[in-house]
Design a protein around this motif. Structure first.
Motif, short mmCIF file in Angstrom:
data_model
loop_
_atom_site.label_atom_id
_atom_site.label_comp_id
_atom_site.label_asym_id
_atom_site.label_seq_id
_atom_site.Cartn_x
_atom_site.Cartn_y
_atom_site.Cartn_z
N GLU A 128 -0.85 -0.39 -2.11
CA GLU A 128 0.31 0.02 -1.34
C GLU A 128 0.08 1.38 -0.68
O GLU A 128 0.54 1.62 0.45
N LEU A 129 -0.65 2.25 -1.36
CA LEU A 129 -0.98 3.55 -0.76
C LEU A 129 -1.85 3.37 0.48
O LEU A 129 -1.66 4.07 1.49
N TYR A 130 -2.81 2.44 0.44
CA TYR A 130 -3.62 2.15 1.61
C TYR A 130 -2.76 1.61 2.76
O TYR A 130 -2.94 1.97 3.92
N PHE A 131 -1.82 0.75 2.40
CA PHE A 131 -0.93 0.17 3.41
C PHE A 131 -0.08 1.27 4.05
O PHE A 131 0.08 1.32 5.28
N ILE A 132 0.49 2.15 3.22
CA ILE A 132 1.32 3.25 3.73
C ILE A 132 0.50 4.15 4.66
O ILE A 132 0.98 4.53 5.75
N LYS A 133 -0.72 4.44 4.26
CA LYS A 133 -1.59 5.31 5.07
C LYS A 133 -1.83 4.69 6.45
O LYS A 133 -1.75 5.37 7.48
N GLY A 134 -2.13 3.38 6.48
CA GLY A 134 -2.38 2.70 7.75
C GLY A 134 -1.14 2.63 8.61
O GLY A 134 -1.19 2.83 9.83
N ALA A 135 0.02 2.38 7.99
CA ALA A 135 1.26 2.26 8.75
C ALA A 135 1.65 3.59 9.37
O ALA A 135 2.13 3.64 10.51
N ARG A 136 1.43 4.66 8.64
CA ARG A 136 1.79 5.98 9.17
C ARG A 136 0.94 6.34 10.39
O ARG A 136 1.42 7.01 11.31
N LYS A 137 -0.30 5.89 10.43
CA LYS A 137 -1.14 6.14 11.60
C LYS A 137 -0.55 5.48 12.85
O LYS A 137 -0.77 5.93 13.97
N LEU A 138 0.20 4.38 12.64
CA LEU A 138 0.81 3.65 13.74
C LEU A 138 2.28 4.05 13.94
O LEU A 138 3.00 3.39 14.70
N ASN A 139 2.71 5.09 13.21
CA ASN A 139 4.10 5.56 13.28
C ASN A 139 5.11 4.48 12.87
O ASN A 139 6.20 4.38 13.43
N ILE A 140 4.71 3.66 11.89
CA ILE A 140 5.60 2.64 11.34
C ILE A 140 6.15 3.15 10.02
O ILE A 140 5.37 3.46 9.11
N PRO A 141 7.46 3.28 9.89
CA PRO A 141 8.01 3.76 8.61
C PRO A 141 7.82 2.74 7.50
O PRO A 141 7.99 1.54 7.72
N VAL A 142 7.42 3.20 6.34
CA VAL A 142 7.28 2.35 5.16
C VAL A 142 8.12 2.98 4.05
O VAL A 142 7.96 4.16 3.74
N ILE A 143 9.03 2.18 3.48
CA ILE A 143 9.89 2.70 2.41
C ILE A 143 9.78 1.78 1.19
O ILE A 143 9.38 0.63 1.31
N PRO A 144 10.14 2.28 0.01
CA PRO A 144 10.14 1.41 -1.17
C PRO A 144 11.13 0.27 -0.99
O PRO A 144 12.19 0.45 -0.38
N ALA A 145 10.79 -0.88 -1.49
CA ALA A 145 11.72 -2.01 -1.46
C ALA A 145 12.97 -1.64 -2.25
O ALA A 145 12.92 -0.78 -3.14
N ARG A 146 14.06 -2.25 -1.90
CA ARG A 146 15.31 -2.02 -2.63
C ARG A 146 15.57 -3.24 -3.50
O ARG A 146 16.05 -4.27 -3.01
N LEU A 147 15.24 -3.12 -4.77
CA LEU A 147 15.30 -4.26 -5.68
C LEU A 147 16.25 -3.98 -6.84
O LEU A 147 16.34 -2.85 -7.32
N SER A 148 16.92 -5.02 -7.30
CA SER A 148 17.82 -4.86 -8.44
C SER A 148 17.04 -4.99 -9.75
O SER A 148 17.14 -5.97 -10.48
#
Length: 205
Positions: A128-148
């Motif tokens: 998930e850290l790799y995914f977040i890093k890649g998304a930020r390079k593309l200016n795509i916000p990544v947030i934690p899922a909202r789970l019950s």
């Protein structure tokens, strides 16, 4: 606390338990005596759970809110109709549900993804850290899922998730929300306590 391959069928599926012996959902895509049809040219199957609490035992616990735009979508694209109510009308009930079931997440102030009452989200895993890093390079916000799923103690009846990966058979500590473990069982417990109190009262008087 056993892994799927430790089951009698080594994790294999069968008609009433397509996801294996240890899956809490007894039912399936096709249930005898319950006809199920498709519109010609389409293929859409709906899972039908057969257990106390029904489908709340067999879902991803994704707990999102409709945003203001979702209630008034005709104003956005001209299609369909707006709801006769808006987000502000429903917000107090969303708040009550968040507090009742326990939802983890993070406050992000996104315009159409309303924040709620959140428990701390789990730390991201390596992939998930790799995914977040890649998304930020593309200016795509990544947030934690909202789970019950409870990540912090909220009452005496429910434990805190310890990432044991047994979710699909019904959480042994009741950390993930289902109607059985989080609504029905506590209600039964309260009813038993009430009956017990009445018996004591009659014994005294």
């Amino acid at each position: 606390m056993k892994w799927p391959w430790e089951s009698p069928r080594r994790g294999a599926s069968h008609q009433s338990r397509p996801f294996g012996d240890f899956d809490s959902s007894y039912g399936g895509w096709e249930i005898e005596g319950e006809p199920y049809t498709h519109t010609p040219g389409t293929k859409f199957d709906w899972w039908r759970a057969q257990m106390l609490g029904g489908r709340t035992n067999h879902w991803g616990r994704i707990s999102l809110r409709f945003g203001p735009k979702d209630f008034k979508h005709k104003d956005e694209d001209g299609l369909g109709d707006n709801w006769p109510i808006g987000y502000d009308d429903v917000k107090p009930y969303y708040d009550k549900v968040d507090k009742l079931i326990g939802v983890f997440g993070s406050k992000e102030n996104l315009p159409n993804e309303p924040d709620g009452f959140f428990l701390p989200p789990p730390k991201p895993r390596l992939h998930e850290l790799y995914f977040i890093k890649g998304a930020r390079k593309l200016n795509i916000p990544v947030i934690p899922a909202r789970l019950s799923i409870v990540t912090k103690k909220i009452n005496e009846d429910r434990g805190v998730c310890f990432y044991c990966s047994q979710c699909n058979r019904g959480c042994s500590v009741h950390a993930d929300f289902s109607a059985g473990t989080c609504l029905i069982f506590p209600a039964q417990k309260e009813e038993a306590r009430s009956i017990s109190s009445s018996i004591v009262w009659y014994a005294r008087y």
